[in-house]
Enzyme design. Structure first.
Site, PDB file in Angstrom:
ATOM      1  NE  ARG A  54      69.953  47.444  61.558  1.00  0.00           N
ATOM      2  CZ  ARG A  54      69.595  46.333  62.218  1.00  0.00           C
ATOM      3  NH1 ARG A  54      69.586  45.146  61.540  1.00  0.00           N
ATOM      4  NH2 ARG A  54      69.047  46.468  63.448  1.00  0.00           N
TER       5      ARG A  54
ATOM      6  CB  SER B 181      70.105  41.211  58.795  1.00  0.00           C
ATOM      7  OG  SER B 181      70.753  41.059  57.457  1.00  0.00           O
TER       8      SER B 181
ATOM      9  CD  GLU C  87      77.772  36.438  51.179  1.00  0.00           C
ATOM     10  OE1 GLU C  87      78.251  35.485  50.608  1.00  0.00           O
ATOM     11  OE2 GLU C  87      76.904  36.211  51.732  1.00  0.00           O
TER      12      GLU C  87
ATOM     13  CG  PHE D 260      79.046  37.577  55.524  1.00  0.00           C
ATOM     14  CD1 PHE D 260      79.952  36.699  55.992  1.00  0.00           C
ATOM     15  CD2 PHE D 260      77.689  37.452  56.422  1.00  0.00           C
ATOM     16  CE1 PHE D 260      79.753  36.072  57.275  1.00  0.00           C
ATOM     17  CE2 PHE D 260      77.652  37.043  57.653  1.00  0.00           C
ATOM     18  CZ  PHE D 260      78.529  36.019  57.916  1.00  0.00           C
TER      19      PHE D 260
ATOM     20  NE  ARG E 108      72.172  43.628  64.510  1.00  0.00           N
ATOM     21  CZ  ARG E 108      71.892  42.814  63.599  1.00  0.00           C
ATOM     22  NH1 ARG E 108      72.349  42.935  62.178  1.00  0.00           N
ATOM     23  NH2 ARG E 108      70.729  41.941  64.091  1.00  0.00           N
TER      24      ARG E 108
END
Length: 318
Positions: free
Chosen positions: A15, A42, A63, A88, A172
């Site tokens: 990230r 995030s 979303e 999501f 992540r």
């Protein structure tokens, strides 16, 4: 002097490479905007928001709206990078990805954050093991699973330059750098990170380094394992897969996703059409329980030793 094992290399959060690259791209091209679903933290986009406060659109936890807004922005000449947890983004907004982005062939870049089993110890509701499988089924959409920060950055730069819908998984889980600093991403092309003649390991994403360590272990036993990095699941490098089927005794695929329809499925479909061979598919075969990402990968045979044992088993029964 003995070669340093991949397992001993420093680890990186992809990230960080994502936000650094996106910021550089935005400085270079005013058309680039970010679209998020209340996921700035995030996605590590706080620095992007500070640099480009009028080019980060937060639609809240909506979303479907997020992807629809991105399609509208693309239709207006912008290049939207949609950033959201992959579980999501791809599950809740699958219809919008299909109809508003892929079917309409809009220039939208979908960035699935914290994919696989790495969102947190939150169980199947927050795991994103199905994303690659169902996105593979959608036409016009390039599907990329980078393995390290270098590949993440290179894939994003390619995505920004190409006109069309792209999905990029952004890990992540901290991973070692397995690609050279001057690595150049080429869509639909595998990278041979290790040559071998006995068996082939094909992997991508967060488990690629584990496949490399497995190959190191196998080498100490006299087993020559080829390791193919397959960052693009769609389009797949058919030539590299067929060569592996022809030149080695079989293929073990490794992925941080479901065993049905992802990288393993794509490889199996390819060999059955062109050169049938034994294929062992390692991944997550069920709704995985709550646990750390490392625990879950080990549980499903994706530790270096687990991958090595799958290769040994394939050779024993080949």
């Amino acid at each position: 002097m003995p070669r340093t094992s991949v397992a001993d290399l420093p680890r990186h959060d992809c990230r960080d490479a994502y936000v650094a690259t996106l910021s550089e791209l935005a400085h270079e091209d005013h058309r680039i905007v970010g679209v998020v679903n209340d996921s700035i933290g995030s996605s590590k986009l706080n620095s992007f928001r500070k640099s480009f406060p009028d080019r980060l659109i937060n639609v809240g936890i909506a979303e479907q709206d997020m992807v629809g807004v991105a399609a509208g922005l693309a239709n207006g000449g912008r290049i939207p990078f949609v950033s959201a947890a992959s579980c999501f983004l791809t599950a809740r907004a699958l219809e919008q990805i299909k109809a508003d982005v892929a079917y309409s062939n809009h220039n939208v870049k979908l960035c699935g954050m914290s994919p696989g089993v790495a969102y947190g110890e939150l169980g199947p509701t927050h795991h994103s093991i199905e994303d690659i499988a169902w996105l593979r089924a959608i036409a016009n959409l390039t599907v990329i699973v980078p393995a390290d920060p270098v590949e993440t950055s290179a894939a994003l730069r390619w995505a920004a330059a190409v006109d069309g819908p792209v999905f990029v998984r952004v890990s992540r889980m901290s991973v070692p750098q397995v690609n050279a600093d001057d690595y150049a991403f080429v869509p639909g092309k595998a990278v041979a990170l290790r040559e071998g003649t006995d068996v082939t390991l094909i992997a991508n994403g967060t488990v690629l380094w584990r496949a490399l360590v497995a190959a190191e272990q196998l080498a100490t036993e006299g087993i020559s394992a080829r390791v193919l990095s397959m960052p693009t699941v769609k389009p797949l490098d058919v030539e590299a897969v067929v060569a592996a089927a022809q030149q080695t005794a079989g293929i073990v695929t490794v992925e941080e996703s479901t065993t049905a329809g992802g990288l393993g499925g794509a490889v199996a479909e390819t060999v059955v059409r062109h050169h049938p061979t034994r294929v062992t598919i390692l991944g997550v075969p069920e709704f995985a329980p709550t646990g750390s990402a490392a625990f879950l990968l080990d549980r499903y045979g994706m530790s270096p030793e687990g991958i090595a044992e799958s290769a040994r088993g394939l050779l024993r029964h080949g």
